[in-house]
Design an enzyme around this catalytic site. Structure first.
Site, PDB file in Angstrom:
ATOM      1  N   GLY A   1       2.060   5.004  -0.603  1.00 14.00           N
ATOM      2  CA  GLY A   1       1.503   6.320  -0.910  1.00 14.00           C
ATOM      3  C   GLY A   1       2.648   7.236  -1.291  1.00 14.00           C
ATOM      4  O   GLY A   1       2.844   7.590  -2.443  1.00 14.00           O
ATOM      5  N   ARG A   2       3.459   7.552  -0.281  1.00 15.05           N
ATOM      6  CA  ARG A   2       4.576   8.487  -0.454  1.00 15.05           C
ATOM      7  C   ARG A   2       5.528   8.072  -1.580  1.00 15.05           C
ATOM      8  O   ARG A   2       5.960   8.899  -2.369  1.00 15.05           O
ATOM      9  CB  ARG A   2       5.339   8.544   0.869  1.00 15.05           C
ATOM     10  CG  ARG A   2       6.335   9.652   0.962  1.00 15.05           C
ATOM     11  CD  ARG A   2       7.170   9.496   2.237  1.00 15.05           C
ATOM     12  NE  ARG A   2       6.424   9.110   3.394  1.00 15.05           N
ATOM     13  CZ  ARG A   2       5.966   9.959   4.327  1.00 15.05           C
ATOM     14  NH1 ARG A   2       6.198  11.249   4.200  1.00 15.05           N
ATOM     15  NH2 ARG A   2       5.296   9.523   5.365  1.00 15.05           N
TER      16      ARG A   2
ATOM     17  N   ARG B   1       3.416  19.761   6.716  1.00 17.00           N
ATOM     18  CA  ARG B   1       4.407  18.793   7.193  1.00 17.00           C
ATOM     19  C   ARG B   1       5.545  19.435   8.006  1.00 17.00           C
ATOM     20  O   ARG B   1       5.875  18.942   9.087  1.00 17.00           O
ATOM     21  CB  ARG B   1       4.966  17.961   6.043  1.00 17.00           C
ATOM     22  CG  ARG B   1       3.903  17.162   5.295  1.00 17.00           C
ATOM     23  CD  ARG B   1       4.487  16.154   4.325  1.00 17.00           C
ATOM     24  NE  ARG B   1       5.056  15.029   5.017  1.00 17.00           N
ATOM     25  CZ  ARG B   1       6.334  14.799   5.140  1.00 17.00           C
ATOM     26  NH1 ARG B   1       7.215  15.602   4.599  1.00 17.00           N
ATOM     27  NH2 ARG B   1       6.758  13.745   5.812  1.00 17.00           N
TER      28      ARG B   1
ATOM     29  N   GLU C   1       0.819  -1.227   0.000  1.00 14.35           N
ATOM     30  CA  GLU C   1       0.000   0.000   0.000  1.00 14.35           C
ATOM     31  C   GLU C   1       0.849   1.270   0.000  1.00 14.35           C
ATOM     32  O   GLU C   1       0.806   2.043   0.962  1.00 14.35           O
ATOM     33  CB  GLU C   1      -0.897   0.003   1.241  1.00 14.35           C
ATOM     34  CG  GLU C   1      -1.772  -1.214   1.410  1.00 14.35           C
ATOM     35  CD  GLU C   1      -2.466  -1.250   2.775  1.00 14.35           C
ATOM     36  OE1 GLU C   1      -2.084  -0.489   3.689  1.00 14.35           O
ATOM     37  OE2 GLU C   1      -3.389  -2.052   2.912  1.00 14.35           O
TER      38      GLU C   1
ATOM     39  N   CYS D   1      -1.051  33.145  10.924  1.00 13.46           N
ATOM     40  CA  CYS D   1      -0.747  33.697  12.242  1.00 13.46           C
ATOM     41  C   CYS D   1      -0.346  32.618  13.237  1.00 13.46           C
ATOM     42  O   CYS D   1      -1.071  32.348  14.216  1.00 13.46           O
ATOM     43  CB  CYS D   1      -1.952  34.459  12.767  1.00 13.46           C
ATOM     44  SG  CYS D   1      -2.292  35.859  11.731  1.00 13.46           S
TER      45      CYS D   1
ATOM     46  N   TYR E   1       0.956  13.809   1.095  1.00 14.93           N
ATOM     47  CA  TYR E   1       0.544  14.450   2.347  1.00 14.93           C
ATOM     48  C   TYR E   1       0.765  15.966   2.298  1.00 14.93           C
ATOM     49  O   TYR E   1       1.099  16.592   3.295  1.00 14.93           O
ATOM     50  CB  TYR E   1       1.276  13.811   3.553  1.00 14.93           C
ATOM     51  CG  TYR E   1       1.145  12.308   3.557  1.00 14.93           C
ATOM     52  CD1 TYR E   1      -0.069  11.709   3.844  1.00 14.93           C
ATOM     53  CD2 TYR E   1       2.225  11.484   3.207  1.00 14.93           C
ATOM     54  CE1 TYR E   1      -0.209  10.324   3.806  1.00 14.93           C
ATOM     55  CE2 TYR E   1       2.085  10.099   3.164  1.00 14.93           C
ATOM     56  CZ  TYR E   1       0.869   9.534   3.459  1.00 14.93           C
ATOM     57  OH  TYR E   1       0.728   8.174   3.410  1.00 14.93           O
TER      58      TYR E   1
HETATM   59  N1  LLP Z   1      -1.295   1.812   4.642  1.00  5.53           N
HETATM   60  C1  LLP Z   1      -1.696   2.222   5.851  1.00  5.53           C
HETATM   61  C2  LLP Z   1      -2.539   1.358   6.659  1.00  5.53           C
HETATM   62  C3  LLP Z   1      -1.298   3.487   6.327  1.00  5.53           C
HETATM   63  O1  LLP Z   1      -1.691   3.885   7.526  1.00  5.53           O
HETATM   64  C4  LLP Z   1      -0.495   4.319   5.524  1.00  5.53           C
HETATM   65  C5  LLP Z   1      -0.090   5.648   5.964  1.00  5.53           C
HETATM   66  C6  LLP Z   1      -0.102   3.844   4.263  1.00  5.53           C
HETATM   67  C7  LLP Z   1      -0.517   2.582   3.853  1.00  5.53           C
HETATM   68  C8  LLP Z   1       0.746   4.655   3.317  1.00  5.53           C
HETATM   69  O2  LLP Z   1       1.980   4.953   3.862  1.00  5.53           O
HETATM   70  P1  LLP Z   1       3.129   5.576   2.942  1.00  5.53           P
HETATM   71  O3  LLP Z   1       3.505   4.546   1.901  1.00  5.53           O
HETATM   72  O4  LLP Z   1       2.613   6.795   2.318  1.00  5.53           O
HETATM   73  O5  LLP Z   1       4.236   5.867   3.892  1.00  5.53           O
HETATM   74  N2  LLP Z   1       1.041  12.512   7.131  1.00  5.53           N
HETATM   75  C9  LLP Z   1       2.259  11.770   7.335  1.00  5.53           C
HETATM   76  C10 LLP Z   1       2.136  10.330   6.894  1.00  5.53           C
HETATM   77  C11 LLP Z   1       1.011   9.584   7.528  1.00  5.53           C
HETATM   78  C12 LLP Z   1       0.923   8.168   7.050  1.00  5.53           C
HETATM   79  C13 LLP Z   1      -0.305   7.506   7.547  1.00  5.53           C
HETATM   80  N3  LLP Z   1      -0.472   6.176   7.072  1.00  5.53           N
HETATM   81  C14 LLP Z   1       3.399  12.498   6.628  1.00  5.53           C
HETATM   82  O6  LLP Z   1       3.165  13.559   6.063  1.00  5.53           O
HETATM   83  O7  LLP Z   1       4.527  12.045   6.680  1.00  5.53           O
END
Ligand code: LLP
Length: 401
Positions: free
Chosen positions: A261-262, A298, A259, A328, A357
């Site tokens: 994202g980043r 972030r 899964e 502010c 994000y």
């Molecule tokens: N799967 C689950 C169950 C998750 O909770 C997350 C991210 C992902 C996949 C995707 O993770 P990635 O591959 O993107 O690392 N706002 C924070 C990141 C929060 C991530 C939450 N869960 C930031 O800006 O670093």
């Protein structure tokens, strides 16, 4: 090369820009790393949920990892097939569970014993069978920022191994639940393979014991978390990542779900902002820009680093400064003590690694409209979300006087 100056002229700033060719490249490379097994990439919608981004990924064959019914609906609207959609999250409302069951998605990922019973109850009421997975908490330290570390007993996510096992055994005989997957996600921005390999071993060994008990789990979901280079981080090689998971799965006939994202969009996103003013006092030099923490939170929230470059500058007369926004709050900054040349009103600054994000965590704080989003594909640019106007912001409010 993206012509940022031209994009700023055409769409104004603050502006998010996404490189769709780069997204395709990253998706394909990850899929390739998993090629020795059946695999499904379920893109984590929370990283960037723009419909055009999702549609682009749908066309590449991606599934979706969602944390709200809103994200499920976005994924489906963008054309991601229901049998590639997972719904996770520690606090799903009844209506969300009901809709996920009716939409017949691949699986609902259960995060507590209470939720297990709730989902069974709702499925029974609908007289449907809900496919489920359980998010297991392997109690592994992912060595990442505490706010994005999720696989420890102290975190709110998932269910501990022994309880999860009992629930799987219960589910096997349930009329309304069908256990099809097992899930873990130990954290985000992971740069160390060891915890991933350890967690895979722990969860795979649980899976083996469940198979012996007749629980037929077909999907081994390793969550997301692949880290990216914001500064000088040493990142994980995709091949090694896949191998460390496969190593734990020897002899097991399961599909791997990942899964990310980043990894998919983080470094394929840029955030462009315009310099409003330079100001200095006896201690500091500040560059005040037209974007704020409401656009990209972030740095304020996690003190994270985003590389910032002056667009079209020959980088002479460089000195230390803070890049700050108009909101502010003292935490409204994008960088502290970085080197930038002397800048004037109207100069552009490019904030890098902003694809994940960034926009999804933006808000209307200080009644600031959200930024415009643009996609670049085959050297063409296309607006994929309009800049939010004042009217957009107040649209749902009612005057009571
Ligand atoms: N799967 C689950 C169950 C998750 O909770 C997350 C991210 C992902 C996949 C995707 O993770 P990635 O591959 O993107 O690392 N706002 C924070 C990141 C929060 C991530 C939450 N869960 C930031 O800006 O670093």
């Amino acid at each position: 090369m993206i012509d940022f100056k031209n994009l700023a002229k055409k769409y104004n700033t603050p502006l998010y820009i996404y490189d769709f060719d780069g997204i395709e490249k990253n998706y394909t490379q990850l899929k390739e790393a998993f090629k020795a097994r059946k695999s499904l990439i379920c893109y984590a919608v929370k990283a960037n949920s723009n419909l055009s981004v999702l549609k682009h990924l749908a066309n590449l064959g991606s599934g979706a990892d969602c944390v709200s019914i809103g994200e499920v609906k976005r994924a489906m609207k963008a054309g991601i097939p229901k049998y590639k959609i997972i719904f996770s999250g520690v606090g799903k409302r009844d209506e969300e569970i009901e809709e996920a069951i009716l939409r017949d998605i691949l699986m609902i990922n259960i995060e507590s014993e209470a939720e297990y019973h709730r989902i069974e109850l709702i499925a029974a009421k609908l007289d449907k069978v809900a496919r489920i997975s359980i998010r297991v908490n392997p109690n592994i330290d992912a060595h990442t920022h505490p706010y994005i570390s999720t696989g420890l007993n102290e975190n709110k996510f998932g269910i501990d191994i022994s309880k999860a096992k009992k629930l799987y055994i219960l589910a096997k005989d349930s009329k309304y639940l069908e256990p099809v997957g097992i899930h873990f996600h130990i954290g985000s921005q992971l740069t160390d393979l060891k915890p991933i390999a350890e967690a895979s071993e722990i969860v795979a060994s649980m899976l083996k014991s469940l198979k012996v008990l007749g629980v037929d789990i077909r999907f081994f979901d390793v969550g997301g978390g692949i880290g990216i280079k914001y500064q000088d981080e040493k990142t994980i090689k995709l091949y090694d990542y896949a191998q460390s998971i496969f190593g734990a799965l020897k002899g097991l006939d399961v599909s791997v779900i990942c899964e990310p994202g980043r990894y998919i969009i983080g470094n394929n996103g840029y955030f462009l902002t315009t310099v409003l003013y330079e100001k200095s006092n006896n201690f500091k030099r500040f560059i005040v820009v037209d974007a704020g923490m409401n656009d990209l939170i972030r740095p304020a929230l996690y003190k994270t680093y985003h590389k910032i470059e002056a667009v079209c500058s020959n980088n002479v007369n460089v000195s230390k400064c803070d890049v700050v926004g108009p909101v502010c709050e003292s935490s409204d900054f994008f960088a502290k003590n970085i080197d930038l040349p002397i800048l004037s009103h109207g100069d552009l600054l490019l904030i890098k690694s902003a694809g994940a994000y960034g926009f999804t965590m933006s808000s209307n704080y200080n009644s600031r409209g959200r930024a415009c989003e643009v996609a670049i594909k085959d050297d063409m640019d296309m607006m994929i979300r309009k800049r939010e106007s004042f009217e957009d912001m107040i649209r749902l409010e009612k005057e009571f006087l």
